[in-house]
Design a protein around this motif. Structure first.
Motif, PDB file in Angstrom:
ATOM      1  N   ASN A  42      15.562  65.143  -9.950  1.00 29.85           N
ATOM      2  CA  ASN A  42      15.973  66.332 -10.710  1.00 29.85           C
ATOM      3  C   ASN A  42      14.790  67.274 -10.886  1.00 29.85           C
ATOM      4  N   PRO A  43      14.613  68.239  -9.972  1.00 25.54           N
ATOM      5  CA  PRO A  43      13.457  69.137 -10.071  1.00 25.54           C
ATOM      6  C   PRO A  43      13.481  70.017 -11.322  1.00 25.54           C
ATOM      7  N   GLU A  44      14.691  70.381 -11.790  1.00 25.29           N
ATOM      8  CA  GLU A  44      14.788  71.214 -12.990  1.00 25.29           C
ATOM      9  C   GLU A  44      14.245  70.472 -14.209  1.00 25.29           C
ATOM     10  N   ALA A  45      14.608  69.193 -14.344  1.00 30.19           N
ATOM     11  CA  ALA A  45      14.142  68.412 -15.485  1.00 30.19           C
ATOM     12  C   ALA A  45      12.633  68.183 -15.405  1.00 30.19           C
ATOM     13  N   MET A  46      12.128  67.917 -14.208  1.00 28.37           N
ATOM     14  CA  MET A  46      10.684  67.705 -14.060  1.00 28.37           C
ATOM     15  C   MET A  46       9.922  68.985 -14.364  1.00 28.37           C
ATOM     16  N   ALA A  47      10.419  70.113 -13.873  1.00 25.81           N
ATOM     17  CA  ALA A  47       9.753  71.392 -14.135  1.00 25.81           C
ATOM     18  C   ALA A  47       9.770  71.723 -15.624  1.00 25.81           C
ATOM     19  N   ALA A  48      10.882  71.431 -16.303  1.00 24.20           N
ATOM     20  CA  ALA A  48      10.967  71.703 -17.738  1.00 24.20           C
ATOM     21  C   ALA A  48       9.940  70.881 -18.513  1.00 24.20           C
ATOM     22  N   ALA A  49       9.730  69.628 -18.102  1.00 17.18           N
ATOM     23  CA  ALA A  49       8.733  68.785 -18.767  1.00 17.18           C
ATOM     24  C   ALA A  49       7.326  69.316 -18.527  1.00 17.18           C
ATOM     25  N   ILE A  50       7.059  69.768 -17.317  1.00 13.06           N
ATOM     26  CA  ILE A  50       5.747  70.337 -16.990  1.00 13.06           C
ATOM     27  C   ILE A  50       5.483  71.576 -17.831  1.00 13.06           C
ATOM     28  N   ILE A  51       6.457  72.462 -17.885  1.00 10.90           N
ATOM     29  CA  ILE A  51       6.308  73.708 -18.647  1.00 10.90           C
ATOM     30  C   ILE A  51       6.110  73.414 -20.135  1.00 10.90           C
ATOM     31  N   ARG A  52       6.825  72.427 -20.614  1.00  8.00           N
ATOM     32  CA  ARG A  52       6.673  72.049 -22.020  1.00  8.00           C
ATOM     33  C   ARG A  52       5.239  71.610 -22.321  1.00  8.00           C
ATOM     34  N   LEU A  53       4.654  70.831 -21.447  1.00 11.86           N
ATOM     35  CA  LEU A  53       3.282  70.372 -21.655  1.00 11.86           C
ATOM     36  C   LEU A  53       2.300  71.544 -21.650  1.00 11.86           C
ATOM     37  N   ILE A  54       2.521  72.491 -20.771  1.00 11.70           N
ATOM     38  CA  ILE A  54       1.634  73.653 -20.694  1.00 11.70           C
ATOM     39  C   ILE A  54       1.714  74.480 -21.968  1.00 11.70           C
ATOM     40  N   GLN A  55       2.906  74.547 -22.527  1.00  4.08           N
ATOM     41  CA  GLN A  55       3.133  75.410 -23.694  1.00  4.08           C
ATOM     42  C   GLN A  55       2.893  74.707 -25.027  1.00  4.08           C
ATOM     43  N   ALA A  56       2.679  73.396 -25.003  1.00  4.76           N
ATOM     44  CA  ALA A  56       2.506  72.637 -26.257  1.00  4.76           C
ATOM     45  C   ALA A  56       1.196  71.855 -26.220  1.00  4.76           C
ATOM     46  N   PRO A  57       0.079  72.483 -26.585  1.00  6.84           N
ATOM     47  CA  PRO A  57      -1.225  71.803 -26.527  1.00  6.84           C
ATOM     48  C   PRO A  57      -1.292  70.517 -27.334  1.00  6.84           C
ATOM     49  N   GLU A  58      -0.632  70.479 -28.487  1.00  5.54           N
ATOM     50  CA  GLU A  58      -0.696  69.273 -29.313  1.00  5.54           C
ATOM     51  C   GLU A  58       0.001  68.097 -28.629  1.00  5.54           C
ATOM     52  N   LEU A  59       1.083  68.367 -27.908  1.00  6.95           N
ATOM     53  CA  LEU A  59       1.781  67.320 -27.159  1.00  6.95           C
ATOM     54  C   LEU A  59       0.904  66.829 -26.008  1.00  6.95           C
ATOM     55  N   ALA A  60       0.309  67.764 -25.283  1.00  3.71           N
ATOM     56  CA  ALA A  60      -0.559  67.382 -24.166  1.00  3.71           C
ATOM     57  C   ALA A  60      -1.710  66.508 -24.641  1.00  3.71           C
ATOM     58  N   ALA A  61      -2.339  66.885 -25.729  1.00  2.00           N
ATOM     59  CA  ALA A  61      -3.479  66.115 -26.250  1.00  2.00           C
ATOM     60  C   ALA A  61      -3.038  64.722 -26.686  1.00  2.00           C
ATOM     61  N   ARG A  62      -1.865  64.629 -27.312  1.00  2.00           N
ATOM     62  CA  ARG A  62      -1.380  63.336 -27.783  1.00  2.00           C
ATOM     63  C   ARG A  62      -1.099  62.389 -26.613  1.00  2.00           C
ATOM     64  N   LEU A  63      -0.440  62.918 -25.582  1.00  2.00           N
ATOM     65  CA  LEU A  63      -0.141  62.085 -24.419  1.00  2.00           C
ATOM     66  C   LEU A  63      -1.417  61.696 -23.678  1.00  2.00           C
ATOM     67  N   SER A  64      -2.365  62.611 -23.624  1.00  2.00           N
ATOM     68  CA  SER A  64      -3.631  62.349 -22.944  1.00  2.00           C
ATOM     69  C   SER A  64      -4.374  61.196 -23.608  1.00  2.00           C
ATOM     70  N   ARG A  65      -4.492  61.239 -24.915  1.00  2.00           N
ATOM     71  CA  ARG A  65      -5.185  60.164 -25.658  1.00  2.00           C
ATOM     72  C   ARG A  65      -4.437  58.838 -25.532  1.00  2.00           C
ATOM     73  N   ALA A  66      -3.124  58.884 -25.704  1.00  2.00           N
ATOM     74  CA  ALA A  66      -2.330  57.659 -25.670  1.00  2.00           C
ATOM     75  C   ALA A  66      -2.342  57.024 -24.279  1.00  2.00           C
ATOM     76  N   GLY A  67      -2.390  57.863 -23.245  1.00  2.00           N
ATOM     77  CA  GLY A  67      -2.457  57.345 -21.886  1.00  2.00           C
ATOM     78  C   GLY A  67      -3.724  56.541 -21.661  1.00  2.00           C
ATOM     79  N   ARG A  68      -4.844  57.058 -22.139  1.00  2.00           N
ATOM     80  CA  ARG A  68      -6.106  56.328 -21.994  1.00  2.00           C
ATOM     81  C   ARG A  68      -6.039  54.988 -22.734  1.00  2.00           C
ATOM     82  N   THR A  69      -5.472  54.993 -23.929  1.00  2.00           N
ATOM     83  CA  THR A  69      -5.350  53.756 -24.697  1.00  2.00           C
ATOM     84  C   THR A  69      -4.495  52.735 -23.953  1.00  2.00           C
TER      85      THR A  69
END
Length: 348
Positions: free
Chosen positions: A297-324
Motif C-alpha cells: 500500500n504505497p498510499e499508507a506508506m507515504a502517509a506514514a513518511i509524511i507524518r514523521l517529517i511533519q511531527a518532530p516529537e514523533l520522529a525523536a521518540r521512535l528514534s530513541r526507542a529504536g536504539r533501545t
C-alpha cells in the motif's frame, strides 16, 4: 569440571560470504565462539547447493570425534532436505544437536509437511528461533523453542537522533520480489508531491529475478530517476554509513521474520516505517518504535513518511526507542546465551 571437549561445536549452515560478500548469522556465531576459545568446525562454503549438502553430511560424519555438540540451521523449501539429512547423520553419530529455525516461510512449509517437521524438531536436543514470531508459529511441533535473536555489534552502528526527520529515505535489502522494493519507489512518488526535495537511497544486491530491473523501470516511469539512487551492494562495515544518509528507513517486504536490516536501522536511530507482516509486529510496535502499514500500500506508506517529517516529537521518540530495542540484541548479550545453551547439551 569442564574440558575442551565441552567447548567444541560443529556449525552447519550457509557459509557463503566468500561468494556473496556478506557474512551470515551462522558465520558470525562461529567467529564469536572462536574468539572466546571454542573449537569450531563449520560447513559448508560450497557454492553449489548439491555440493553444499554433500559437504555438510560428509563433515558431520567424518569429523564426529572432533565436536561435542552441533548447531544446524533449518530453512523451508528444498533447504529443509539438507537439514533432515544432516540431523539424520548426527543421530547416527550419537551427537546432540541444536536446530535453529530460519525464514518467514518456514511455518507455511511446516504446515504442509507436518510429520517430517515434527519428527525432525523433536529429535533435537534443543530448538532455537530468532524471533517470537517463529517460536509461536512452530509451537505445535515443539513447545520449548528458545528465542535467541540475530545479534548486532551495537558499537558498529553510530546513533544519530532524528529530532527532525528530513525527507531523506533509505531502503536496504536484496532486490527480490518478496521484499517488494517497487513499493518504496511508489511511496516516494507520493511523498515528492509535498516534499519535492525528497530523496530515496536503495542499497542492496540484485538477486537476479527481475526485481531490480522492474524497480529501476518504475523509478523512470514515475519521473524519479534523479531522486532515487541505487548503490548496489555495500560492504558490511559501510552499511551504517549508508543507513545514516537517511532519516526514514523503509521496510517494504511482503514476507518477513526478524529482518536484521531493520534492527540495524534502529541501532542507527533511523525512524522505521515497515509493512506489518510475518514477524514484524513481534519486534516493531506501532507508535512505540516504528510506524506500521499494510503490505503493498504505497498510499499508507507515504502517509506514514509524511507524518514523521511533519511531527518532530514523533520522529525523536521512535528514534530513541529504536536504539533501545536494538541494544537488547547486542552480541555480548546474545553470545552468552548461546554459550550456555551449547554447553548444557555438549557431550564428548
Amino acid at each position: 569440571m569442564t574440558t575442551m571437549a565441552d567447548h567444541s561445536v560443529l556449525i552447519v549452515g550457509n557459509f557463503l560470504s566468500g561468494h556473496v560478500g556478506v557474512r551470515g548469522v551462522c558465520e558470525e556465531l562461529a567467529v564469536r565462539l572462536q574468539q572466546v576459545g571454542w573449537s569450531v568446525i563449520t560447513t559448508s562454503d560450497r557454492a553449489s547447493k548439491v555440493a553444499r549438502m554433500y559437504d555438510m553430511v560428509r563433515t558431520a560424519w567424518a569429523r564426529r570425534r572432533n565436536y561435542s555438540v552441533a548447531q544446524v540451521d533449518l530453512f523451508s523449501g528444498p533447504a529443509f532436505l539438507w537439514g533432515e539429512a544432516v540431523c539424520h547423520t548426527l543421530r547416527a553419530a550419537g551427537k546432540p544437536f541444536v536446530i535453529t529455525l530460519h525464514g518467514g516461510s518456514l511455518p507455511e512449509f511446516a504446515a504442509q509437511h507436518e510429520v517430517r517437521c515434527r519428527k525432525l524438531l523433536r529429535s533435537a536436543a534443543a530448538v532455537t528461533a530468532p524471533s517470537n514470531f517463529l517460536r509461536e508459529a512452530m509451537r505445535r511441533f515443539r513447545d520449548d523453542v528458545v528465542v535467541l535473536p540475530n545479534a548486532l555489534e551495537i558499537a558498529n552502528y553510530p546513533f544519530r537522533l532524528r529530532s527532525q526527520a528530513r525527507p531523506n529515505l533509505v531502503w536496504v535489502r536484496a532486490f527480490d520480489a518478496i521484499y517488494n522494493p517497487v513499493l518504496a519507489v511508489r511511496a516516494m512518488r507520493i511523498v515528492t508531491s509535498q516534499f519535492p526535495e525528497a530523496r530515496l537511497i536503495m542499497v542492496g544486491p540484485d538477486k537476479g529475478d527481475g526485481t531490480f530491473g522492474a524497480t529501476r523501470a518504475e523509478a523512470l516511469k514515475l519521473g524519479l530517476q534523479d531522486r532515487v539512487e541505487f548503490t548496489g551492494r555495500v560492504p558490511k562495515q559501510e552499511l551504517a554509513a549508508s543507513i545514516n544518509r537517511g532519516d526514514i528507513f523503509l521496510n517494504t517486504t511482503n514476507i518477513d521474520n526478524t529482518p536484521v536490516t531493520v534492527m540495524e536501522a534502529m541501532a542507527c536511530g533511523a525512524c522505521v516505517v515497515s509493512t506489518n507482516v510475518g514477524g514484524i509486529p513481534y519486534i516493531l510496535k506501532q507508535e512505540e518504535n516504528a510506524l506500521l502499514v499494510p503490505p503493498g500500500n504505497p498510499e499508507a506508506m507515504a502517509a506514514a513518511i509524511i507524518r514523521l517529517i511533519q511531527a518532530p516529537e514523533l520522529a525523536a521518540r521512535l528514534s530513541r526507542a529504536g536504539r533501545t530495542t536494538a541494544e537488547q540484541i547486542d552480541w555480548p548479550v546474545v553470545l552468552n546465551r548461546w554459550i550456555h545453551l551449547l554447553s548444557s547439551h555438549a557431550r564428548g
